[in-house]
Design a protein around this motif. Structure first.
Motif, PDB file in Angstrom:
ATOM      1  N   ARG A 180       0.821  -1.219   0.000  1.00 45.14           N
ATOM      2  CA  ARG A 180       0.000   0.000   0.000  1.00 45.14           C
ATOM      3  C   ARG A 180       0.855   1.269   0.000  1.00 45.14           C
ATOM      4  NH1 ARG A 180      -2.152   3.562  -1.172  1.00 45.14           N
ATOM      5  NH2 ARG A 180      -4.088   4.569  -0.526  1.00 45.14           N
ATOM      6  N   LEU A 181       1.921   1.257   0.798  1.00 48.27           N
ATOM      7  CA  LEU A 181       2.763   2.462   0.905  1.00 48.27           C
ATOM      8  C   LEU A 181       3.578   2.722  -0.358  1.00 48.27           C
ATOM      9  CD1 LEU A 181       4.063   2.299   4.590  1.00 48.27           C
ATOM     10  CD2 LEU A 181       2.370   3.856   3.628  1.00 48.27           C
ATOM     11  N   ASN A 182       3.674   1.691  -1.171  1.00 51.50           N
ATOM     12  CA  ASN A 182       4.425   1.797  -2.417  1.00 51.50           C
ATOM     13  C   ASN A 182       3.627   2.501  -3.518  1.00 51.50           C
ATOM     14  OD1 ASN A 182       6.747   1.386  -3.817  1.00 51.50           O
ATOM     15  ND2 ASN A 182       6.294  -0.731  -4.385  1.00 51.50           N
ATOM     16  N   LYS A 183       2.327   2.688  -3.285  1.00 50.37           N
ATOM     17  CA  LYS A 183       1.468   3.302  -4.308  1.00 50.37           C
ATOM     18  C   LYS A 183       1.760   4.803  -4.435  1.00 50.37           C
ATOM     19  CE  LYS A 183      -1.860  -0.098  -5.000  1.00 50.37           C
ATOM     20  NZ  LYS A 183      -2.775  -0.815  -4.131  1.00 50.37           N
ATOM     21  N   SER A 184       1.445   5.318  -5.628  1.00 43.83           N
ATOM     22  CA  SER A 184       1.858   6.694  -5.942  1.00 43.83           C
ATOM     23  C   SER A 184       1.124   7.758  -5.129  1.00 43.83           C
ATOM     24  CB  SER A 184       1.667   6.960  -7.431  1.00 43.83           C
ATOM     25  OG  SER A 184       0.318   6.768  -7.760  1.00 43.83           O
ATOM     26  N   ASP A 185      -0.061   7.429  -4.608  1.00 41.59           N
ATOM     27  CA  ASP A 185      -0.794   8.446  -3.836  1.00 41.59           C
ATOM     28  C   ASP A 185      -0.163   8.708  -2.456  1.00 41.59           C
ATOM     29  OD1 ASP A 185      -1.507   5.936  -2.892  1.00 41.59           O
ATOM     30  OD2 ASP A 185      -3.544   6.554  -2.349  1.00 41.59           O
ATOM     31  N   CYS A 186       0.856   7.925  -2.117  1.00 41.19           N
ATOM     32  CA  CYS A 186       1.479   8.088  -0.786  1.00 41.19           C
ATOM     33  C   CYS A 186       2.677   9.040  -0.805  1.00 41.19           C
ATOM     34  CB  CYS A 186       1.921   6.731  -0.240  1.00 41.19           C
ATOM     35  SG  CYS A 186       0.556   5.595   0.016  1.00 41.19           S
ATOM     36  N   THR A 187       2.951   9.632  -1.966  1.00 39.15           N
ATOM     37  CA  THR A 187       4.150  10.462  -2.113  1.00 39.15           C
ATOM     38  C   THR A 187       4.212  11.620  -1.121  1.00 39.15           C
ATOM     39  OG1 THR A 187       3.606  10.142  -4.421  1.00 39.15           O
ATOM     40  CG2 THR A 187       5.625  11.352  -3.950  1.00 39.15           C
ATOM     41  N   HIS A 188       3.057  12.245  -0.847  1.00 41.53           N
ATOM     42  CA  HIS A 188       3.080  13.441  -0.005  1.00 41.53           C
ATOM     43  C   HIS A 188       2.714  13.170   1.447  1.00 41.53           C
ATOM     44  CE1 HIS A 188       3.863  15.624  -3.574  1.00 41.53           C
ATOM     45  NE2 HIS A 188       2.772  15.141  -4.148  1.00 41.53           N
ATOM     46  N   GLY A 189       2.652  11.900   1.786  1.00 41.93           N
ATOM     47  CA  GLY A 189       2.351  11.551   3.168  1.00 41.93           C
ATOM     48  C   GLY A 189       1.147  10.640   3.274  1.00 41.93           C
ATOM     49  N   VAL A 190       0.990  10.066   4.437  1.00 43.82           N
ATOM     50  CA  VAL A 190      -0.122   9.153   4.703  1.00 43.82           C
ATOM     51  C   VAL A 190      -0.537   9.297   6.163  1.00 43.82           C
ATOM     52  CG1 VAL A 190       0.599   7.378   3.046  1.00 43.82           C
ATOM     53  CG2 VAL A 190       1.411   7.234   5.405  1.00 43.82           C
ATOM     54  N   ILE A 191      -1.756   8.836   6.425  1.00 44.46           N
ATOM     55  CA  ILE A 191      -2.159   8.698   7.808  1.00 44.46           C
ATOM     56  C   ILE A 191      -2.416   7.218   8.067  1.00 44.46           C
ATOM     57  CG2 ILE A 191      -4.492   9.551   7.137  1.00 44.46           C
ATOM     58  CD1 ILE A 191      -3.469  10.180  10.571  1.00 44.46           C
ATOM     59  N   LEU A 192      -1.596   6.641   8.914  1.00 47.48           N
ATOM     60  CA  LEU A 192      -1.701   5.212   9.231  1.00 47.48           C
ATOM     61  C   LEU A 192      -2.588   5.027  10.458  1.00 47.48           C
ATOM     62  CD1 LEU A 192       1.914   3.804   8.837  1.00 47.48           C
ATOM     63  CD2 LEU A 192      -0.121   2.970   7.666  1.00 47.48           C
ATOM     64  N   ASP A 193      -3.615   4.216  10.300  1.00 48.19           N
ATOM     65  CA  ASP A 193      -4.604   4.006  11.367  1.00 48.19           C
ATOM     66  C   ASP A 193      -4.661   2.513  11.700  1.00 48.19           C
ATOM     67  OD1 ASP A 193      -7.022   3.483  12.681  1.00 48.19           O
ATOM     68  OD2 ASP A 193      -8.280   4.276  11.069  1.00 48.19           O
ATOM     69  N   GLY A 194      -4.173   2.161  12.883  1.00 52.10           N
ATOM     70  CA  GLY A 194      -4.226   0.751  13.304  1.00 52.10           C
ATOM     71  C   GLY A 194      -2.945  -0.009  13.018  1.00 52.10           C
TER      72      GLY A 194
END
Ligand code: ADP
Length: 188
Positions: free
Chosen positions: A71-85
């Protein structure tokens, strides 16, 4: 900003994560949601995931590592992510570091939504999800206290932890979350 949202079952991580995702335009990655999706399929693995969740136990670190890395490898994660759980075990915390390292990323902050245990039990009993039966709730809290809580100390020692009190009005809590994240941005 790569944010980890931390807290007990029923602390309101999902609710706050959605709002953070909207506000900062970063994807909300909920391992609970991803696993519930995976459990819908018809395969021995799906059945195993479903049973594990139904018992209030944790799905294996190995499987989580695969799911999260992909999931983190996907292109939408370039500017950051919020990880829940995630992470929910010390093993997962180390896995996450490795995954992020490989991608040239790092955790910016771990936001802890603090809610007293009695309040967690009360909220979960009201919620009524498939894994919100009394026995499962008790087990999830036990697993949280024994296995997941140590992750909090781990991030505290790394100086990444920030705490927001998670009792009260959803919007009021979100305001505190935003203030905390804004402070983080100014400093880093
Ligand atoms: P809550 O935060 O209310 O406990 P979640 O939707 O985050 O609910 O998680 C539901 C269930 O999914 C957990 O009880 C566990 O079985 C499984 N799960 C979610 N995330 C993880 C994880 N990081 N590691 C192992 N199991 C997980």
């Amino acid at each position: 900003m790569n944010i980890i949202l931390f807290g007990g079952p029923g602390a309101g991580k999902g609710t706050q994560a959605l709002k953070i995702a909207q506000e900062y335009k970063i994807p909300h990655i909920s391992t609970g949601d991803m696993l519930r999706g995976a459990a819908q399929e018809t395969s021995p693995l799906a059945q195993k995931i479903k049973d594990t969740m139904q018992r209030g136990e944790l799905v294996s670190d190995e499987l989580l590592r695969e799911i999260v890395a992909e999931r983190l490898n996907k292109s939408d994660c370039t500017h950051g992510v919020i990880l829940d759980g995630y992470p929910r075990t010390l093993g997962q915390a180390k896995d996450l570091e490795e995954i992020l390292n490989k991608l040239g990323k790092k955790i910016d902050t771990v936001l802890y939504i603090a809610v007293p245990e009695e309040e967690l039990v009360r909220r979960l009993s009201l919620r009524g999800r498939a894994d919100d039966t009394l026995d499962t709730i008790k087990n999830r809290l036990k697993v949280y206290m024994s296995t997941t809580r140590p992750v909090l100390d781990y991030y505290q020692e790394k100086g990444l932890l920030q705490t927001v009190e998670g009792v009260g009005d959803i919007e009021a809590i979100f305001k505190k979350v935003k203030e905390t994240l804004a402070g983080k941005k100014l400093r880093s």
